[in-house]
Design a protein around this motif. Structure first.
Motif, PDB file in Angstrom:
ATOM      1  N   THR A  83       0.835  -1.205   0.000  1.00  0.00           N
ATOM      2  CA  THR A  83       0.000   0.000   0.000  1.00  0.00           C
ATOM      3  C   THR A  83       0.869   1.253   0.000  1.00  0.00           C
ATOM      4  N   SER A  84       1.882   1.239   0.841  1.00  0.00           N
ATOM      5  CA  SER A  84       2.763   2.388   0.934  1.00  0.00           C
ATOM      6  C   SER A  84       3.470   2.671  -0.383  1.00  0.00           C
ATOM      7  N   ALA A  85       4.045   1.621  -0.989  1.00  0.00           N
ATOM      8  CA  ALA A  85       4.740   1.802  -2.265  1.00  0.00           C
ATOM      9  C   ALA A  85       3.773   2.288  -3.344  1.00  0.00           C
ATOM     10  N   GLY A  86       2.588   1.672  -3.395  1.00  0.00           N
ATOM     11  CA  GLY A  86       1.619   2.044  -4.426  1.00  0.00           C
ATOM     12  C   GLY A  86       1.138   3.476  -4.301  1.00  0.00           C
ATOM     13  N   LEU A  87       0.945   3.949  -3.071  1.00  0.00           N
ATOM     14  CA  LEU A  87       0.461   5.310  -2.867  1.00  0.00           C
ATOM     15  C   LEU A  87       1.564   6.354  -2.971  1.00  0.00           C
ATOM     16  N   TYR A  88       2.831   5.921  -2.820  1.00  0.00           N
ATOM     17  CA  TYR A  88       3.929   6.877  -2.853  1.00  0.00           C
ATOM     18  C   TYR A  88       4.654   6.964  -4.190  1.00  0.00           C
ATOM     19  N   VAL A  89       4.521   5.972  -5.049  1.00  0.00           N
ATOM     20  CA  VAL A  89       5.105   6.110  -6.392  1.00  0.00           C
ATOM     21  C   VAL A  89       4.627   7.400  -7.065  1.00  0.00           C
ATOM     22  N   PRO A  90       3.347   7.762  -6.946  1.00  0.00           N
ATOM     23  CA  PRO A  90       2.891   9.008  -7.593  1.00  0.00           C
ATOM     24  C   PRO A  90       3.314  10.292  -6.888  1.00  0.00           C
ATOM     25  N   PHE A  91       3.870  10.213  -5.689  1.00  0.00           N
ATOM     26  CA  PHE A  91       3.996  11.392  -4.832  1.00  0.00           C
ATOM     27  C   PHE A  91       4.780  12.523  -5.489  1.00  0.00           C
ATOM     28  N   SER A  92       6.020  12.283  -5.871  1.00  0.00           N
ATOM     29  CA  SER A  92       6.815  13.353  -6.486  1.00  0.00           C
ATOM     30  C   SER A  92       6.338  13.656  -7.896  1.00  0.00           C
ATOM     31  N   LEU A  93       5.740  12.655  -8.564  1.00  0.00           N
ATOM     32  CA  LEU A  93       5.249  12.864  -9.931  1.00  0.00           C
ATOM     33  C   LEU A  93       4.051  13.802  -9.938  1.00  0.00           C
ATOM     34  N   HIS A  94       3.232  13.745  -8.889  1.00  0.00           N
ATOM     35  CA  HIS A  94       2.137  14.713  -8.755  1.00  0.00           C
ATOM     36  C   HIS A  94       2.672  16.139  -8.808  1.00  0.00           C
TER      37      HIS A  94
END
Length: 418
Positions: free
Chosen positions: A314-325
């Protein structure tokens, strides 16, 4: 100072600030234990940290679009730490809310300007922004360990010790601000030469980049960010309690789950920048949200120690987009980089806290599993919003223009973050 060093210092400074976002959820079990708060009352503390931050974040972003405010970095860092440090000193619930809200304002003030400065130092690189974002995620990861080390041994009245990271972070950002200040706005941001009215000759500024704003795409992106935030903050607020219930473990089981949630985010953030270079940002984000749907469902419904696996996914899936956002928002809204940064980087974290009291009330009335189950829908909604989003083209000033002195050495180095 070269670009690598600037990004490194900014990343560590970001960690020192985001410790205090993670500290709010990490303090909840101690507030419940020492002050007998209900789930709803405990989630109200998360709301206090989030409400003013959610309102203030775009306002600070709009303000930094008009004028560079580099002094906000050290001042807001100290403010964020001071609020959390004072929150454990009073048994008064209203005063606790006030102190946590003060910390939220500090965090809100920090993110728009820091993201602008990180974009300058990294020359718009996805990888550089992912390293900057990684610092914040590591701060989150350190929060439960730091809070437990300080509070578990001596109670909430030891909370003033939690101000130490803020003091360190405020000092670490000063060399970067001095280095960027010496370059001047025209060198730090080539596009500023064509938009002199958007610059401040006394301090570094991103100015206003060329290009047309894609407001429709930015709104869809912002809604996806909000859904992601609701899922993440909802889980982080109640995860320690939920894992203890599902595993039969004690406080250490809950602390370990929070640490996994935040450390998995650190891995996901770095992975996001790498995958975006391999595919593109929109495709990377879309696929990560599909993974998140399955992962959150497993976290909610799978019992026993296996829950830790789903916490990590869950953590990896929700954080992959973080900097890309962040870079997507800046490229969808090139004339308002501060506003875009404030919404995608800061609001991404704070807005989920607005929903936490609803989850807390539902948990009090039913069960934690019933309250957490709706969070499975959040990454699914983010995926739907990303299905039709275009991949924007970064402003040419970030890639085609001569590199400023602060980034020159990084461009020559084989290990450059750009």
């Amino acid at each position: 100072m070269n670009g690598n060093t600037s990004i490194l210092l900014l990343s560590v400074g970001h960690a020192c600030v985001d410790v205090y976002q993670g500290a709010v959820a990490s303090l909840i079990p101690f507030f419940v234990a020492e002050r007998a708060y209900t789930y709803a009352a405990a989630s109200g503390i998360v709301l206090a940290a989030s409400l003013l931050s959610s309102v203030a974040q775009p306002l600070f972003g709009a303000l930094t679009d008009r004028r560079a405010l580099p002094w906000l970095l050290p001042v807001s860092t100290v403010l964020g730490g001071l609020g959390i440090a004072l929150s454990g000193l009073t048994g008064s619930y209203p005063l606790t809310l006030v102190f946590v809200a003060v910390s939220g304002i500090g965090v809100a003030a920090y993110h728009p300007e820091s993201a602008r400065i990180a974009r300058i130092a990294g020359r718009g690189s996805h990888t550089a922004m992912s390293w900057f974002s990684l610092g914040g995620n590591l701060g989150f990861a350190a929060a439960p360990i730091l809070v437990t080390a300080v509070v578990a041994t001596g109670g909430l009245h030891h909370s003033p010790l939690l101000v130490i990271p803020a003091l360190a972070g405020s000092v670490l950002c000063l060399p970067v601000l001095r280095a960027l200040g010496r370059t001047g706005p025209d060198q730090a941001d080539p596009s500023a030469r064509s938009h002199p009215q958007a610059t401040d000759n006394s301090s570094p500024s991103m100015g206003t980049h060329e290009g047309t704003d894609d407001k429709n795409s930015f709104v869809k992106l912002s809604l996806a960010v909000a859904c992601r935030s609701i899922a993440f903050i909802g889980l982080s607020t109640f995860l320690a309690f939920y894992v203890r219930q599902r595993t039969g473990g004690g406080p250490a089981a809950g602390t370990a789950a929070l640490a996994v949630l935040y450390l998995g985010g650190a891995v996901g953030t770095v992975l996001g920048g790498s995958l975006a270079n391999r595919w593109d940002r929109v495709t990377t984000v879309r696929r990560s949200y599909l993974l998140s749907v399955v992962a959150v469902a497993g976290l909610v419904f799978v019992p026993g120690p296996a829950i830790y696996v789903f916490v990590a996914l869950t953590s990896a899936g929700l954080y992959v987009p973080f900097s890309l956002h962040v870079t997507l928002g800046q490229d969808y809204l090139p004339s308002r980089v501060g506003t875009a940064s404030g919404i995608t980087l800061g609001l991404a974290v704070s807005i989920g806290g607005l929903v936490s009291p609803l989850l807390g009330g539902l948990a009090d009335a039913t069960s934690l599993r019933t309250a957490l189950a709706p969070l499975i829908l959040m990454p699914a909604l983010s995926w739907l919003l990303f299905r039709k989003l275009p991949e924007p083209t970064p402003p040419t000033s970030l890639s085609a223009a001569p590199r400023p002195p602060v980034a020159t050495q990084a461009a020559r180095s084989p290990g450059s973050l750009g």
